[in-house]
Design an enzyme around this catalytic site. Structure first.
Site, PDB file in Angstrom:
ATOM      1  N   HIS A 190     -50.010 -16.552  74.876  1.00 15.18           N
ATOM      2  CA  HIS A 190     -50.147 -16.737  73.436  1.00 15.18           C
ATOM      3  C   HIS A 190     -51.000 -15.639  72.808  1.00 15.18           C
ATOM      4  CE1 HIS A 190     -48.934 -21.147  73.925  1.00 15.18           C
ATOM      5  NE2 HIS A 190     -48.000 -20.533  73.274  1.00 15.18           N
ATOM      6  N   ARG A 297     -35.708 -19.683  64.774  1.00 12.17           N
ATOM      7  CA  ARG A 297     -35.900 -20.443  66.014  1.00 12.17           C
ATOM      8  C   ARG A 297     -36.558 -21.779  65.667  1.00 12.17           C
ATOM      9  NH1 ARG A 297     -37.843 -15.110  67.316  1.00 12.17           N
ATOM     10  NH2 ARG A 297     -36.512 -14.033  68.824  1.00 12.17           N
ATOM     11  N   ARG A 333     -30.671 -21.555  64.018  1.00 14.97           N
ATOM     12  CA  ARG A 333     -30.185 -21.996  65.323  1.00 14.97           C
ATOM     13  C   ARG A 333     -30.736 -23.391  65.586  1.00 14.97           C
ATOM     14  NH1 ARG A 333     -32.258 -18.595  70.323  1.00 14.97           N
ATOM     15  NH2 ARG A 333     -34.146 -19.786  69.850  1.00 14.97           N
ATOM     16  N   GLU A 431     -23.999 -16.585  74.800  1.00 12.15           N
ATOM     17  CA  GLU A 431     -25.090 -16.297  75.732  1.00 12.15           C
ATOM     18  C   GLU A 431     -24.664 -16.258  77.190  1.00 12.15           C
ATOM     19  OE1 GLU A 431     -28.905 -18.460  74.183  1.00 12.15           O
ATOM     20  OE2 GLU A 431     -27.168 -19.678  73.625  1.00 12.15           O
ATOM     21  N   ASN A 454     -30.168 -11.335  75.494  1.00  8.50           N
ATOM     22  CA  ASN A 454     -31.164 -11.629  76.527  1.00  8.50           C
ATOM     23  C   ASN A 454     -30.583 -12.551  77.595  1.00  8.50           C
ATOM     24  OD1 ASN A 454     -32.676 -10.277  74.653  1.00  8.50           O
ATOM     25  ND2 ASN A 454     -34.056 -11.957  74.190  1.00  8.50           N
ATOM     26  N   ASP A 455     -30.037 -13.685  77.149  1.00 10.64           N
ATOM     27  CA  ASP A 455     -29.450 -14.617  78.114  1.00 10.64           C
ATOM     28  C   ASP A 455     -28.106 -14.122  78.639  1.00 10.64           C
ATOM     29  OD1 ASP A 455     -31.221 -16.696  78.660  1.00 10.64           O
ATOM     30  OD2 ASP A 455     -30.797 -17.691  76.764  1.00 10.64           O
ATOM     31  N   ARG A 465     -34.663 -13.104  83.393  1.00 12.66           N
ATOM     32  CA  ARG A 465     -35.156 -12.224  82.330  1.00 12.66           C
ATOM     33  C   ARG A 465     -36.655 -12.355  82.107  1.00 12.66           C
ATOM     34  NH1 ARG A 465     -35.374 -14.463  76.968  1.00 12.66           N
ATOM     35  NH2 ARG A 465     -34.597 -16.595  76.781  1.00 12.66           N
ATOM     36  N   CYS A 502     -28.368 -11.112  68.059  1.00  6.28           N
ATOM     37  CA  CYS A 502     -29.747 -11.558  67.873  1.00  6.28           C
ATOM     38  C   CYS A 502     -30.623 -11.333  69.101  1.00  6.28           C
ATOM     39  CB  CYS A 502     -29.773 -13.033  67.475  1.00  6.28           C
ATOM     40  SG  CYS A 502     -29.005 -14.148  68.670  1.00  6.28           S
TER      41      CYS A 502
END
Length: 573
Positions: A190, A297, A333, A431, A454-455, A465, A502
């Protein structure tokens, strides 16, 4: 002679300053015990330490929006300090084990962190580090260990610490702190999220040996090259000053592009949208004159929530974002829960392979009430402006059929309740190879698609990843991924549907011309990378981009592909 330490860069930039090394907590005597008569005093000391930290955190929380990363993470620390299960466990360790308060805190915090790390989940492992860091802060408080007063700093400082809680980062005086170096922490921590949001140069997981750097040393943090220069030579200082001047000149040049229309050299408009998680991200997008939101998101509102937001809470949050955009595209999404996205308010099952388990639309299918409340909220928001809705991890047309049935049921319920709703443009996030290969069966029901690289890379290459050493060997910009992307674009265009991207590849300026040549219609990326990609768009000729794409699709090796796109990226770098 100067020394160089290597780390993991999480935000760009070069910073010169004086090192301030925050010492780690002193060693704890684990064998120390207290007398029965001291139990109450130690429990009271623990309560006072918690209240002291709470009193420090509460004013910080008021500085940030609740939906901002800073606000969410400070709220998470407050939740732990006020959690009855945590405080009861510490009280019990003090009374039954006769531990002094600082030892009891150290033990309970370590147990809690161990439990999270044992779940073998990347997100929870990062939360474990946050909890350990907060525990160290409590231990310091109980032992009366004082850290330097950072607000008293009068010169440019590079802060070096073993680790740091999000709340500690949020309290840093940014007028003096010019860079951050942590010996621990990683890309998913974080504190890394906050460093990126603050825009200061930062290195995490920096390999610094004990005694290698001391407070007062001259240091240069080059986050662009992922290095920390300790007591640099005059020649190094001179070279890095030149690099800093070039970096600043580049940032100034990019800022001049904010108000320019985003079109290619031959006049083709290219919408650059942003991936966002909160209103603060939308503020940044609007300041950069981005075209809209290409990915909201929505699961981020759940990550640190004690309870799930109901329909009305979601409606207000989404409506705020829609109104903030003032007519610009708003792409949402549905909640992508599971895998690396762990939600505190939900009891997610422990899975041997979460990336292949109950995630995305699969979670929605097994927990339809949460899904339906989100759909109803978004349908109501669409009554106030244009909304585009896309669904994650749709692989088969049967899954899409279920989604559309649920959407219609939500419309009917709103009608029964005499609540207005608007029409929503529907899409899916491609994805997986299965989604790409099944696309033709789903396109008649859709209005657009978005490619999540990414996926898509992870599932195509069987490469986790979340592991940097793996992703370096299996990059997104690879021959098999290009062919899948091209297949998706061509299939969607046959139905007259636009294609967005995206994933991280959309924010890679080295790939901009190639993606345009493949036929990509929209880019959605982190706001921080928007201007670099815009610069590439402005200098791209579509005919030349088409030739590059044609050549790239014939490449069979990574080095061939790299060489193929190198010429178009050499003109402005």
């Amino acid at each position: 002679m100067g020394r160089i330490a290597q780390g993991t860069g999480v935000s760009a930039g070069i910073a010169f300053g004086t090192a301030l090394v925050l010492p780690p907590p002193s060693d704890i005597d684990a064998n120390q015990r207290i007398k029965p008569a001291d139990v109450a005093n130690q429990q009271s000391a623990f309560n006072s330490a918690c209240q002291s930290l709470i009193s420090q955190l509460t004013p910080l929380l008021e500085q940030f929006e609740e939906s901002s990363p800073q606000g969410q993470l400070i709220e998470a620390e407050l939740m732990l300090l006020e959690d009855e299960e945590f405080t009861d466990a510490v009280h019990q360790a003090i009374s039954t084990l006769r531990l002094p308060a600082h030892l009891a805190v150290d033990r309970i915090v370590q147990q809690h962190a161990d439990e999270l790390e044992a779940l073998e989940d990347e997100y929870l492992a990062a939360r474990a580090k946050d909890i350990l860091s907060l525990g160290q802060r409590l231990v310091r408080q109980l032992r009366g260990e004082q850290l330097p007063d950072l607000n008293a700093l009068e010169r440019d400082t590079i802060l070096i610490a073993r680790d740091m809680t999000p709340a500690e980062f949020a309290a840093l005086p940014m007028k003096s702190i010019k860079g951050l170096v942590l010996i621990e922490g990683g890309l998913t921590s974080h504190t890394a999220i906050l460093a990126r949001a603050a825009g200061i140069p930062a290195l995490l997981s920096c390999r610094i040996e004990p005694g290698e750097v001391s407070s007062g040393d001259s240091v240069i943090l080059n986050a662009n090259e992922q290095t920390l220069h300790i007591s640099p030579s005059a020649n190094t200082i001179s070279e890095l000053k030149k690099s800093l001047a070039q970096f600043q000149a580049r940032q100034d040049a990019l800022a001049e592009l904010i108000d320019r229309e985003c079109v290619t050299r031959d006049g083709t408009p290219v919408p650059l949208l942003a991936n966002v998680g909160c209103k603060a991200d939308i503020d940044q997008l609007l300041a950069l004159n981005g075209a809209g939101v290409g990915l909201l998101r929505t699961e981020l509102m759940l990550l640190n929530a004690e309870q799930l937001p109901d329909e009305e809470e979601q409606y207000k949050a989404y409506l705020d974002c829609l109104l903030q955009l003032d007519g610009k595209p708003f792409t949402v999404r549905t909640m992508d829960i599971g895998a690396d996205k762990v939600v505190a308010a939900l009891k997610l099952p422990k899975e041997p392979n979460p990336a292949l388990g109950l995630r995305g639309i699969r979670y929605s299918y097994t927990h339809p009430d949460l899904f339906r409340s989100q759909l109803r909220a978004l349908l109501r928001v669409a009554n106030h402006g244009p909304v585009r809705l896309m669904f994650p991890m749709i692989n088969q047309v049967e899954e899409l059929d279920w989604v559309l049935t649920e959407l219609e049921s939500c419309r009917q319920l709103l009608l029964q309740n005499e609540q207005g709703y608007g029409e929503i443009a529907l899409g899916i996030v491609v994805e997986t190879p299965a989604a790409a290969l099944n696309l033709e069966s789903m396109l008649p029901e859709l209005d657009f698609i978005s490619i999540g690289t990414n996926d898509l890379t992870q599932y195509t290459m069987a490469a986790d990843r979340m592991q940097p050493e793996i992703t370096r060997a299996f990059p997104t910009l690879s021959p098999p991924l290009l062919r899948l992307i091209k297949h998706c674009i061509d299939a969607a265009h046959q139905y007259g549907l636009p294609v967005s991207m995206c994933g991280e590849l959309a924010g890679n300026p080295q790939a901009t011309a190639l993606l345009l040549g493949l036929g990509l219609d929209e880019f959605s990326l982190s706001p921080s990378g928007l201007l670099e990609v815009k610069a590439k768009v402005l200098e791209t000729d579509m005919e030349a981009a088409g030739l590059i794409a044609e050549k790239a699709l014939k490449c069979r090796r990574l080095d061939e592909l790299k060489a193929c796109i190198a010429p178009v990226n050499s003109t402005s770098d």
